[in-house]
Design an enzyme around this catalytic site. Structure first.
Site, mmCIF file in Angstrom:
data_model
loop_
_atom_site.group_PDB
_atom_site.id
_atom_site.type_symbol
_atom_site.label_atom_id
_atom_site.label_comp_id
_atom_site.label_asym_id
_atom_site.label_seq_id
_atom_site.Cartn_x
_atom_site.Cartn_y
_atom_site.Cartn_z
ATOM 1 N N ASN A 68 -13.985 -26.070 7.384
ATOM 2 C CA ASN A 68 -13.923 -24.910 8.285
ATOM 3 C C ASN A 68 -12.523 -24.723 8.876
ATOM 4 O O ASN A 68 -12.005 -23.604 8.921
ATOM 5 C CB ASN A 68 -14.955 -25.050 9.405
ATOM 6 C CG ASN A 68 -16.370 -25.004 8.862
ATOM 7 O OD1 ASN A 68 -16.568 -24.709 7.683
ATOM 8 N ND2 ASN A 68 -17.342 -25.309 9.703
ATOM 9 N N THR A 115 3.672 23.743 10.960
ATOM 10 C CA THR A 115 2.443 23.361 11.653
ATOM 11 C C THR A 115 1.343 24.108 10.913
ATOM 12 O O THR A 115 1.571 25.233 10.434
ATOM 13 C CB THR A 115 2.448 23.775 13.146
ATOM 14 O OG1 THR A 115 2.589 25.193 13.228
ATOM 15 C CG2 THR A 115 3.602 23.129 13.906
ATOM 16 N N HIS A 116 0.191 23.482 10.791
ATOM 17 C CA HIS A 116 -0.910 24.041 9.975
ATOM 18 C C HIS A 116 -0.453 24.312 8.537
ATOM 19 O O HIS A 116 -1.005 25.179 7.878
ATOM 20 C CB HIS A 116 -1.455 25.348 10.571
ATOM 21 C CG HIS A 116 -1.703 25.292 12.043
ATOM 22 N ND1 HIS A 116 -2.909 24.941 12.584
ATOM 23 C CD2 HIS A 116 -0.871 25.511 13.101
ATOM 24 C CE1 HIS A 116 -2.820 24.972 13.914
ATOM 25 N NE2 HIS A 116 -1.589 25.303 14.255
ATOM 26 N N SER A 123 2.459 15.198 -19.082
ATOM 27 C CA SER A 123 1.080 15.463 -19.481
ATOM 28 C C SER A 123 0.999 15.351 -20.993
ATOM 29 O O SER A 123 1.931 15.723 -21.705
ATOM 30 C CB SER A 123 0.695 16.873 -19.036
ATOM 31 O OG SER A 123 -0.363 17.352 -19.839
ATOM 32 N N LYS A 161 4.958 19.771 -17.903
ATOM 33 C CA LYS A 161 4.538 19.139 -16.653
ATOM 34 C C LYS A 161 5.277 17.850 -16.331
ATOM 35 O O LYS A 161 5.680 17.087 -17.191
ATOM 36 C CB LYS A 161 3.039 18.851 -16.690
ATOM 37 C CG LYS A 161 2.255 20.138 -16.645
ATOM 38 C CD LYS A 161 0.866 19.932 -16.109
ATOM 39 C CE LYS A 161 0.888 19.680 -14.634
ATOM 40 N NZ LYS A 161 -0.479 19.579 -14.101
ATOM 41 N N ASN A 198 4.286 15.065 -13.482
ATOM 42 C CA ASN A 198 3.260 14.814 -12.462
ATOM 43 C C ASN A 198 3.658 13.702 -11.490
ATOM 44 O O ASN A 198 4.222 12.695 -11.906
ATOM 45 C CB ASN A 198 1.930 14.457 -13.133
ATOM 46 C CG ASN A 198 1.382 15.612 -13.935
ATOM 47 O OD1 ASN A 198 1.577 16.773 -13.573
ATOM 48 N ND2 ASN A 198 0.722 15.303 -15.037
ATOM 49 N N GLU A 256 0.417 10.120 -5.958
ATOM 50 C CA GLU A 256 -1.050 10.277 -5.906
ATOM 51 C C GLU A 256 -1.737 8.915 -5.806
ATOM 52 O O GLU A 256 -2.726 8.751 -5.083
ATOM 53 C CB GLU A 256 -1.539 11.023 -7.146
ATOM 54 C CG GLU A 256 -1.092 12.476 -7.156
ATOM 55 C CD GLU A 256 -1.269 13.147 -8.508
ATOM 56 O OE1 GLU A 256 -1.618 14.328 -8.537
ATOM 57 O OE2 GLU A 256 -1.064 12.496 -9.560
ATOM 58 N N TYR A 284 -18.703 -21.001 12.493
ATOM 59 C CA TYR A 284 -18.555 -20.604 11.099
ATOM 60 C C TYR A 284 -19.885 -20.225 10.456
ATOM 61 O O TYR A 284 -20.902 -20.888 10.663
ATOM 62 C CB TYR A 284 -17.913 -21.759 10.306
ATOM 63 C CG TYR A 284 -17.733 -21.440 8.835
ATOM 64 C CD1 TYR A 284 -16.603 -20.779 8.382
ATOM 65 C CD2 TYR A 284 -18.724 -21.774 7.901
ATOM 66 C CE1 TYR A 284 -16.452 -20.461 7.043
ATOM 67 C CE2 TYR A 284 -18.575 -21.461 6.555
ATOM 68 C CZ TYR A 284 -17.435 -20.797 6.133
ATOM 69 O OH TYR A 284 -17.288 -20.481 4.811
ATOM 70 N N GLN A 291 -16.628 -16.382 4.016
ATOM 71 C CA GLN A 291 -15.969 -16.598 2.729
ATOM 72 C C GLN A 291 -15.578 -15.269 2.073
ATOM 73 O O GLN A 291 -14.674 -15.221 1.246
ATOM 74 C CB GLN A 291 -16.921 -17.387 1.823
ATOM 75 C CG GLN A 291 -16.398 -17.644 0.446
ATOM 76 C CD GLN A 291 -17.206 -18.722 -0.249
ATOM 77 O OE1 GLN A 291 -17.056 -19.900 0.037
ATOM 78 N NE2 GLN A 291 -18.078 -18.326 -1.161
ATOM 79 N N LYS A 295 -11.634 -13.103 2.073
ATOM 80 C CA LYS A 295 -10.380 -13.225 1.325
ATOM 81 C C LYS A 295 -10.114 -12.093 0.345
ATOM 82 O O LYS A 295 -9.010 -11.550 0.282
ATOM 83 C CB LYS A 295 -10.350 -14.569 0.599
ATOM 84 C CG LYS A 295 -10.201 -15.725 1.551
ATOM 85 C CD LYS A 295 -10.562 -17.043 0.898
ATOM 86 C CE LYS A 295 -11.221 -17.999 1.837
ATOM 87 N NZ LYS A 295 -12.479 -17.534 2.453
HETATM 88 N N1 ARG Z 1 -15.024 -21.652 0.703
HETATM 89 C C1 ARG Z 1 -15.326 -21.643 2.100
HETATM 90 C C2 ARG Z 1 -14.801 -20.336 2.731
HETATM 91 O O1 ARG Z 1 -14.007 -19.728 2.131
HETATM 92 C C3 ARG Z 1 -14.722 -22.827 2.780
HETATM 93 C C4 ARG Z 1 -15.391 -23.227 4.037
HETATM 94 C C5 ARG Z 1 -16.720 -23.801 3.755
HETATM 95 N N2 ARG Z 1 -17.316 -24.321 4.929
HETATM 96 C C6 ARG Z 1 -18.631 -24.597 5.006
HETATM 97 N N3 ARG Z 1 -19.075 -25.031 6.138
HETATM 98 N N4 ARG Z 1 -19.420 -24.407 3.989
HETATM 99 O O2 ARG Z 1 -15.187 -19.937 3.811
#
Ligand code: ARG
Length: 467
Positions: free
Chosen positions: A120, A165-166, A287, A293, A295, A300, A327, A332, A335
């Site tokens: 954790n 403006t607008h 294009s 063209k 682009n 975009e 936790y 998890q 990420k």
């Molecule tokens: N892979 C877990 C995460 O990204 C790591 C932490 C896991 N902790 C636990 N108490 N299971 O959050």
């Protein structure tokens, strides 16, 4: 680097003590994060080296074991960097992949690394280190974008364009002034990045599972070794907080919004109808069917990446909003959102910096457009206030009549003969024509922050000092 997906029914070697059998295949699939958190390998190893060094310094593990651990971790680092590391999904995540490999490399001493630590606080550390580095990179990239705008602003401090403006022609401004508006926006984004770095500059390691630890660890030592200002103060908060990641995503969303508005302007400006800018070949595409063209695909895509970043922000806010302390495994899922947004943001800033530097500005088109649409009507009203002593509301009315007359004659304000203007208001003299040109209009707007070239140059000097 193939993921090992074989479903052996033995229990997990890291935490399987009280389990009779291994996880169901679906359990393994939903549980594993190695597919994306392997990105944290360098941070994980750095964190472990700092932790092991501290443990030995505090007499919690022997110097001999520490040396083996550090040596083993460095070996793993080069194995991963050179692509010679086999990640295993059965080992769930980066933390356990590294630790299991360490056990293979150095034997029982590896088992001492996890003393006074939990995954954790380990994951909180790894992710914070990663986000901190990403923020530092973002800060640098924004500085590059600001520099590109400062150069264009300097070059075009006097180039006149319509201000809108607008999206209707409002008053003439200088292109330099318009560029400097973006400098202000990206300057604020950069200062948000700097604040975020300050907020997250606290080391999580040593919070352990959630309650701290009974081992005599030195969290100040690990904080220092890892380049943090100080250790976090509350172990429960440390393992349950992800607001550093959400702050990164918020900043990315705000910067993305700025980038997307710029992208939208570039899309509009580069149409043949506007013709204000021409994108370089390097930042546009042709294009496959229409040979004429060119682009603005990069602009975009910057606009679209912003949608993606917003999605990541909302996703992580939603993941976190119902979680009781401390936790939960929900975390998890933090990420991928951040990794994806970071990639999008980097690409968007890089593409915009390139486009801004490379685009050709058509000052003749801008100037012609700046003078159309009765853009100097306010200047006529201001002249009536200044020279004929009219209250602004009356001057506004007189000017409105002049605009209507010019419109009915199909000409510009400056093309109305004096007799016509005097028929609307007898106090008007031929001096009025001096303020009806777009150059006179912009030059007159010298108020602090205004569009006059002298004022734009002052703004540029301000930012050059700070970039
Ligand atoms: N892979 C877990 C995460 O990204 C790591 C932490 C896991 N902790 C636990 N108490 N299971 O959050």
């Amino acid at each position: 680097m193939a993921d090992d997906t074989t479903d052996t029914k033995s229990s997990n070697q890291m935490w399987g003590g009280r389990f009779a059998s291994g996880p169901d295949a679906i359990m393994e699939e939903i549980n594993a994060s190695i597919g994306f958190d392997k990105k944290l390998f360098a941070q994980d190893i750095r964190g472990s080296i700092a932790h092991a060094t501290m443990l030995a310094h505090q007499g919690i593990i022997s110097a001999e074991d520490k040396d083996k651990i550090v040596h083993g971790l460095n070996t793993i680092l080069s194995e991963i960097e050179s692509g010679n590391f086999e990640f295993s999904r059965q080992l769930e995540d980066i933390h356990m992949n590294v630790e299991a490999r360490l056990a293979t490399l150095i034997g029982p001493a590896a088992g001492r690394l996890h003393t006074a630590r939990s995954r954790n606080d380990q994951v909180a550390l790894d992710f914070r280190l990663w986000v901190k580095e990403e923020l530092e990179k973002t800060e640098q990239m924004l500085t590059g974008l600001i520099a590109a705008f400062l150069d264009r602003a300097e070059e075009h401090a006097e180039s006149v364009m319509p201000g809108f403006t607008h999206l209707q022609t409002a008053q003439p401004v200088t292109f330099g002034h318009h560029c400097m508006a973006y400098v202000e926006m990206f300057g604020r984004d950069r200062s948000r990045v700097r604040h975020a770095i300050e907020h997250l500059d606290e080391s999580p390691i040593g919070a352990a599972a959630l309650a701290g630890t009974g081992y005599p660890i030195d969290r100040h030592m690990t904080a220092k070794a890892l380049g943090f200002r100080e250790p976090t103060r509350n172990s429960i908060d440390t393992v349950s907080d992800r607001d550093f990641a959400i702050e990164f995503l918020s900043i990315a969303a705000i910067a993305g919004m700025h980038l997307s508005r710029l992208a939208e302007e570039i899309v509009i400006w580069s149409t043949p109808q506007f013709g204000f800018v021409r994108l370089s070949d390097a930042f546009s595409t042709g294009s496959s069917i229409m040979p004429q063209k060119k682009n603005p695909d990069a602009a975009e895509l910057v606009r679209a990446k912003t949608g993606r970043i917003n999605g990541s922000l909302v996703a992580l806010l939603t993941i976190m909003k119902g979680l009781p302390l401390a936790y939960s495994k929900d975390m998890q899922e933090d990420k991928e959102q951040v990794f994806d947004a970071a990639e999008s943001l980097e690409l968007a800033i890089a593409a915009m910096t390139g486009m801004v530097r490379d685009m050709t500005v058509n000052t003749a088109r801008m100037k012609a457009a700046a003078g159309s649409g009765y853009s100097t009507a306010t200047d006529l009203a201001d002249w009536l206030v200044r020279e004929a002593g009219l209250p602004f509301r009356d001057a506004h009315h007189v000017t409105g009549r002049a605009v209507a007359l010019a419109e009915s004659k199909g000409c510009d304000l400056a093309e109305l003969p004096l007799s016509d203007l005097q028929a609307i208001n007898p106090d008007i003299t031929d001096k009025v024509y001096d303020v009806l040109t777009v150059e006179a209009s912009v030059a007159s707007r010298k108020s602090f922050g205004g569009t006059a070239p002298s004022e734009v140059r002052r703004q540029i000097a301000f930012w050059r000092d700070r970039n």
